[in-house]
Every structure is written in C-alpha cells, then in structure tokens.
Design a protein around this motif. Structure first.
Motif, PDB file in Angstrom:
ATOM      1  N   ALA A 286       0.810  -1.215   0.000  1.00 15.10           N
ATOM      2  CA  ALA A 286       0.000   0.000   0.000  1.00 15.10           C
ATOM      3  C   ALA A 286       0.846   1.270   0.000  1.00 15.10           C
ATOM      4  N   VAL A 287       1.748   1.386   0.961  1.00 19.97           N
ATOM      5  CA  VAL A 287       2.544   2.607   1.077  1.00 19.97           C
ATOM      6  C   VAL A 287       3.545   2.770  -0.073  1.00 19.97           C
ATOM      7  N   PRO A 288       4.291   1.735  -0.489  1.00 19.25           N
ATOM      8  CA  PRO A 288       5.190   1.912  -1.631  1.00 19.25           C
ATOM      9  C   PRO A 288       4.472   2.284  -2.931  1.00 19.25           C
ATOM     10  N   VAL A 289       3.302   1.680  -3.183  1.00 22.91           N
ATOM     11  CA  VAL A 289       2.557   2.024  -4.402  1.00 22.91           C
ATOM     12  C   VAL A 289       2.054   3.467  -4.324  1.00 22.91           C
ATOM     13  N   PHE A 290       1.590   3.890  -3.136  1.00 25.13           N
ATOM     14  CA  PHE A 290       1.200   5.287  -2.966  1.00 25.13           C
ATOM     15  C   PHE A 290       2.375   6.209  -3.262  1.00 25.13           C
ATOM     16  N   ALA A 291       3.560   5.854  -2.754  1.00 29.25           N
ATOM     17  CA  ALA A 291       4.751   6.669  -3.012  1.00 29.25           C
ATOM     18  C   ALA A 291       5.052   6.736  -4.502  1.00 29.25           C
ATOM     19  N   LEU A 292       4.941   5.602  -5.188  1.00 34.05           N
ATOM     20  CA  LEU A 292       5.212   5.560  -6.618  1.00 34.05           C
ATOM     21  C   LEU A 292       4.269   6.471  -7.392  1.00 34.05           C
ATOM     22  N   LEU A 293       2.991   6.503  -6.992  1.00 32.33           N
ATOM     23  CA  LEU A 293       1.995   7.275  -7.737  1.00 32.33           C
ATOM     24  C   LEU A 293       1.844   8.712  -7.233  1.00 32.33           C
ATOM     25  N   SER A 294       2.522   9.051  -6.139  1.00 31.08           N
ATOM     26  CA  SER A 294       2.339  10.389  -5.576  1.00 31.08           C
ATOM     27  C   SER A 294       3.611  11.226  -5.535  1.00 31.08           C
ATOM     28  N   ALA A 295       4.772  10.590  -5.433  1.00 32.56           N
ATOM     29  CA  ALA A 295       6.011  11.348  -5.197  1.00 32.56           C
ATOM     30  C   ALA A 295       6.616  11.938  -6.459  1.00 32.56           C
ATOM     31  N   GLY A 296       6.214  11.467  -7.615  1.00 32.22           N
ATOM     32  CA  GLY A 296       6.798  11.951  -8.855  1.00 32.22           C
ATOM     33  C   GLY A 296       6.390  13.379  -9.159  1.00 32.22           C
ATOM     34  N   VAL A 297       7.349  14.266  -9.252  1.00 38.08           N
ATOM     35  CA  VAL A 297       7.081  15.671  -9.579  1.00 38.08           C
ATOM     36  C   VAL A 297       8.202  16.190 -10.483  1.00 38.08           C
ATOM     37  N   PRO A 298       7.853  16.824 -11.596  1.00 37.82           N
ATOM     38  CA  PRO A 298       8.891  17.390 -12.461  1.00 37.82           C
ATOM     39  C   PRO A 298       9.631  18.512 -11.745  1.00 37.82           C
ATOM     40  N   LEU A 299      10.950  18.403 -11.659  1.00 36.00           N
ATOM     41  CA  LEU A 299      11.724  19.414 -10.944  1.00 36.00           C
ATOM     42  C   LEU A 299      11.900  20.687 -11.759  1.00 36.00           C
ATOM     43  N   GLY A 300      11.914  20.573 -13.079  1.00 35.13           N
ATOM     44  CA  GLY A 300      12.040  21.769 -13.910  1.00 35.13           C
ATOM     45  C   GLY A 300      13.392  22.439 -13.825  1.00 35.13           C
ATOM     46  N   GLY A 301      14.427  21.673 -13.476  1.00 39.30           N
ATOM     47  CA  GLY A 301      15.768  22.236 -13.405  1.00 39.30           C
ATOM     48  C   GLY A 301      15.928  23.214 -12.254  1.00 39.30           C
ATOM     49  N   VAL A 302      16.996  24.006 -12.318  1.00 38.53           N
ATOM     50  CA  VAL A 302      17.288  24.970 -11.257  1.00 38.53           C
ATOM     51  C   VAL A 302      16.172  25.996 -11.121  1.00 38.53           C
ATOM     52  N   SER A 303      15.652  26.465 -12.236  1.00 41.27           N
ATOM     53  CA  SER A 303      14.594  27.474 -12.195  1.00 41.27           C
ATOM     54  C   SER A 303      13.337  26.926 -11.518  1.00 41.27           C
ATOM     55  N   GLY A 304      13.054  25.652 -11.776  1.00 31.35           N
ATOM     56  CA  GLY A 304      11.884  25.042 -11.153  1.00 31.35           C
ATOM     57  C   GLY A 304      12.044  24.933  -9.647  1.00 31.35           C
ATOM     58  N   LEU A 305      13.249  24.582  -9.198  1.00 29.91           N
ATOM     59  CA  LEU A 305      13.507  24.484  -7.762  1.00 29.91           C
ATOM     60  C   LEU A 305      13.447  25.854  -7.099  1.00 29.91           C
ATOM     61  N   VAL A 306      13.993  26.869  -7.792  1.00 31.14           N
ATOM     62  CA  VAL A 306      13.953  28.232  -7.250  1.00 31.14           C
ATOM     63  C   VAL A 306      12.513  28.691  -7.105  1.00 31.14           C
ATOM     64  N   THR A 307      11.690  28.410  -8.118  1.00 28.19           N
ATOM     65  CA  THR A 307      10.278  28.796  -8.063  1.00 28.19           C
ATOM     66  C   THR A 307       9.572  28.095  -6.912  1.00 28.19           C
ATOM     67  N   ALA A 308       9.814  26.794  -6.770  1.00 25.61           N
ATOM     68  CA  ALA A 308       9.153  26.023  -5.716  1.00 25.61           C
ATOM     69  C   ALA A 308       9.511  26.543  -4.337  1.00 25.61           C
ATOM     70  N   PHE A 309      10.810  26.793  -4.103  1.00 30.10           N
ATOM     71  CA  PHE A 309      11.244  27.193  -2.770  1.00 30.10           C
ATOM     72  C   PHE A 309      11.195  28.704  -2.550  1.00 30.10           C
ATOM     73  N   SER A 310      10.608  29.407  -3.523  1.00 32.02           N
ATOM     74  CA  SER A 310      10.248  30.803  -3.306  1.00 32.02           C
ATOM     75  C   SER A 310       8.840  30.897  -2.744  1.00 32.02           C
ATOM     76  N   ASP A 311       8.133  29.791  -2.802  1.00 35.95           N
ATOM     77  CA  ASP A 311       6.767  29.733  -2.282  1.00 35.95           C
ATOM     78  C   ASP A 311       6.821  29.608  -0.762  1.00 35.95           C
ATOM     79  N   PRO A 312       6.155  30.513  -0.025  1.00 34.35           N
ATOM     80  CA  PRO A 312       6.144  30.409   1.446  1.00 34.35           C
ATOM     81  C   PRO A 312       5.647  29.060   1.947  1.00 34.35           C
ATOM     82  N   VAL A 313       4.787  28.398   1.170  1.00 37.57           N
ATOM     83  CA  VAL A 313       4.280  27.083   1.568  1.00 37.57           C
ATOM     84  C   VAL A 313       5.431  26.087   1.674  1.00 37.57           C
TER      85      VAL A 313
END
Length: 439
Positions: A286-313
């Motif tokens: 259950a938990v590994p399959v959830f991780a497989l279907l939920s954890a995948g997120v396109p990083l978008g390179g350095v710019s994508g990471l900068v955008t993500a971690f500019s978010d206060p959330v």
C-alpha cells in the motif's frame, strides 16, 4: 523521583519482554516497508523527470472502477483513498492494542508518546502559519508538516542506528502511531469540504455488521470483506476522506477475548491477528505504491527548484519538519519529565531525545496525502509541497544521522546488555531482573 500517578519508572523504560519482542517484529516489517517506500519514491522522481514522464502522468490519470458511489477514480486517487485506508487500518489496530492490552495502558507510559505527538503537531503547524503569513491560500496546508512517517524513519535507522535501544525504538513507533491518529482526525475534521450525511449514516450499518462479526471471532475474509468495503465506499461517498474508514474498522476489532473465568477462548483478540496479516500488505504494497503514484514531480531544473522554494508554503513545510517537529516533540517530552519528576533511563541522555525528535521530522506518506487534500492533486502548489516534503525529510534524516551516529558506541553497549542471555532461556537477562516482566 517522587511518587505519583505515573509511578517511579524512568522516562524511557524498556517495558516487558513480550511487548519488546512484539515491537521488534513490527519494526522489522516496517523497516523492510521503508526500504520499499524509498524505492517507490526514487522511482517516481526518476520517472517523472525522464523522457517517459508522459507515461507516468498517463498512468496516474488512468481511471478505473464503477461510477456508482463516485468510484470511477484515477489510479493516483485510488492509491490515496484506497491503499492508504489499509495503512490507517493497521495504524488503528496498533493504537488500540497499545492502549487496551499493551504497555501504554499504564498512564505513566502513555503520557510521554502522547504528549510528544501533540507537541509534534502543534509546533510545526504554528511555525508553518507564522512563515506563510498572509500568503494567499497557504493557510490550508498547515497540517502538512505535522506527520511522521515511521517506515521512512525506520529505513533511515536501519542504516544509521541499528543498535538504538529498545526503549527509544518503542517510543518512536508509538509516537508515530499516535501521530497517525491525530493526522486522521485532522483530515476528517479540517479537510472535509462537503458532507453527505445520508451516506455517512448509511456507513454505520455495514460497520455494525463488521463489528458484530469480529466480536464473534469471525476471520473468514469472504464474510468480513463485503462489509468492510461497504464502509469504505459509503465513507468515501459522504465526503469524509475514505482513509477514515480504515480507522473506524480497526477500532471495531476486539483486542482481547472474553476474560470470563474458565473461558477456553480467553486471550488475545482479532486485533493482533489482523495486524499480523495486514501489516505486510500495508508496509510492502500500500505505502510503496502510494509513493510511486504520488512522489513523482517534475523538478524543472534549477529554475523550477527556485520557483518552488520561493513559495512560502514550501519554506513553511521544510522549517516545520526540520525545526518545528523536533522542537515540539523534545519540549513536550521535557515538560512531561518535569511534571512527573521522571528521569531518563540509565545510559540515555537528552541528546538521544533530540536525535529521535529530529528523526521524527521525516514526514512523507501522510504529508503528501494532506498536501493533495489541501491544494488539489496535480496543482502547482501540490508540486511545491512534494518538493518541500522530500527536501525536509532528507534534511531531517541527515541531521538525525549525525546526532545518532555520535552516540552509536553508547547504543552498542546498551544493545549488548539488552540482548545478553547467559542462562540460555531465550529471554534476555535484563528482562528478568524485575519480577513479572519475563512473560
């Protein structure tokens, strides 16, 4: 230590031998599950950032199931609503058993992990809200950094703290179980938008049937599964997150059989049997399959990471997991010690509590689930949540590794004392020093 309702034991007593043996068995299974969870998460991240990312998104979006009761769902939703119901069913069984028949039925033993779990929810939530401030829509994610992922944490322990004393491992497991209960309560109360009272009331009927069957010690899956599925489907249709059904079903399972004098059926109830049967399914599937279907997120390179971690959330989640979680747990534990005049067991120090508190900042499975509920599956902010949860959990793991490895020699000495069996009776000698603790 002065006498009070909490007794005179140390703050992290190792408990009884039967309980220690049961906890060790659980931890072995969860450690294997943690390795599978990490494998699923890594595979998801690689797949989502590979040339075949389209296939990954297509898999997540594939819809299956009947339209009745709104059960035509995509696979990502089935993993979050269906598979995690199994996870919470096992957590509910463990929690009920601990407080009904385990060592935590004693107030003095229950006080520490319960207080720590509450502190580990309040502090990160408060820090998150402080950091996100007035950011539009951010407040709905306040519960994301409050969860502890026991499988992930134990997978880290398998690498860095294989000699961690029994008492600390038991504390970590119990803390995580109570944490899961708090999480499911938060999901039910704060992340239910539209409540269909008719469906929720109707769920009481199959739940009553399930409860009646298990109290008659029925184990046949073909009798229990239909009522359990009906409870899950009706809770899902009611608007309450379907994982709540897992906890409701778990709480209906008896922990002990009748203790009437002369009853040949007296003894352990079905909770232990079901936990033994379903924990491998939860941790290994259950938990590994959830991780497989939920954890995948396109990083978008350095710019994508900068955008993500500019978010206060994202910042609030990382700080909540790496600072709020350990501060809340450590401070709550210290307050319990002060209130009860308790002391740490011989060989342990407050740095051990700090290390374990930081390790508890590894929040993955439930954090990802709450992120999806708070901001919507597949939204930009949901992607930011995933990056932040992964980053915060990684930082917590690394910090805990440094602290716990520094104490490894002390842990090795305690481990040798806890496993010594000079009389060869398969019961470690340390559990036979106090009458009545050798089962």
């Amino acid at each position: 230590m002065t006498g009070n309702a909490f007794g005179t034991a140390g703050l992290f007593g190792r408990g009884s031998w039967p309980e220690a043996r049961r906890i060790a068995d659980i931890l072995r299974k969860e450690t294997i599950g943690g390795a599978l969870l990490l494998a699923g998460a890594v595979a998801a991240m690689i797949w989502a950032n590979s040339p075949w990312s389209g296939a990954y998104e297509a898999l997540r979006a594939t819809e299956v199931g009947p339209a009745v009761l709104h059960l035509r769902l995509d696979l990502a939703t089935w993993a979050a609503d269906g598979l995690l119901a199994i996870f919470f069913f096992v957590a509910g069984l463990e929690l009920k058993r601990e407080f009904v028949a385990g060592d935590l039925r004693q107030m003095r033993r229950a006080a520490v992990p319960v207080a720590a779990a509450v502190g580990g929810v309040v502090a990160p939530a408060g820090l998150y809200l402080l950091i996100t401030g007035n950011a539009t829509g951010a407040a709905t994610g306040w519960a994301i950094p409050t969860a502890t992922d026991i499988a992930f944490a134990l997978a880290v322990l398998a690498v860095i703290g294989r000699y961690l004393p029994v008492a600390l491992r038991t504390f970590l497991l119990t803390l995580a179980v109570v944490d899961d209960l708090l999480a499911i309560a938060i999901i039910a109360v704060f992340y239910t938008d539209h409540l269909a009272w008719g469906a929720l009331a109707a769920a009481a009927v199959p739940l009553a049937v399930f409860a009646a069957l298990v109290r008659r010690r029925v184990r046949a899956w073909w009798l229990l599964l239909p009522s359990a599925l009906a409870v899950w489907a009706l809770v899902h249709a009611s608007g309450v997150h379907a994982t709540v059904a897992g906890v409701l079903l778990a709480f209906a399972v008896p922990v002990v059989r009748s203790q009437a004098a002369g009853d040949p059926q007296a003894g352990p109830g079905l909770a232990e049997h079901f936990e033994h049967r379903f924990r491998p399914v939860s941790a290994g599937v259950a938990v590994p399959v959830f991780a497989l279907l939920s954890a995948g997120v396109p990083l978008g390179g350095v710019s994508g990471l900068v955008t993500a971690f500019s978010d206060p959330v994202a910042i609030g989640i990382v700080v909540g997991l790496t600072v709020g979680k350990p501060v809340g747990i450590a401070v709550a534990t210290w307050l319990v010690a002060r209130f009860t005049h308790a002391r740490l067991d011989e060989g342990l120090a407050w740095v051990d509590v700090l290390g374990l508190s930081i390790l508890s900042g590894i929040g993955f499975t439930v954090s990802l689930l709450i992120g999806e509920l708070a901001f919507g599956l597949g939204s930009d902010r949901d992607d930011h949540v995933k990056m932040a949860v992964l980053a915060g959990s990684l930082v917590a793991a690394l910090l805990a590794a440094v602290i716990l490895r520094l104490r490894n020699r002390v842990y090795r000495d305690i481990h040798e004392a806890e496993t010594a069996d000079r009389d060869g009776d398969d019961i470690p000698d340390v559990y036979q020093r106090v009458p009545g603790q050798h089962g």
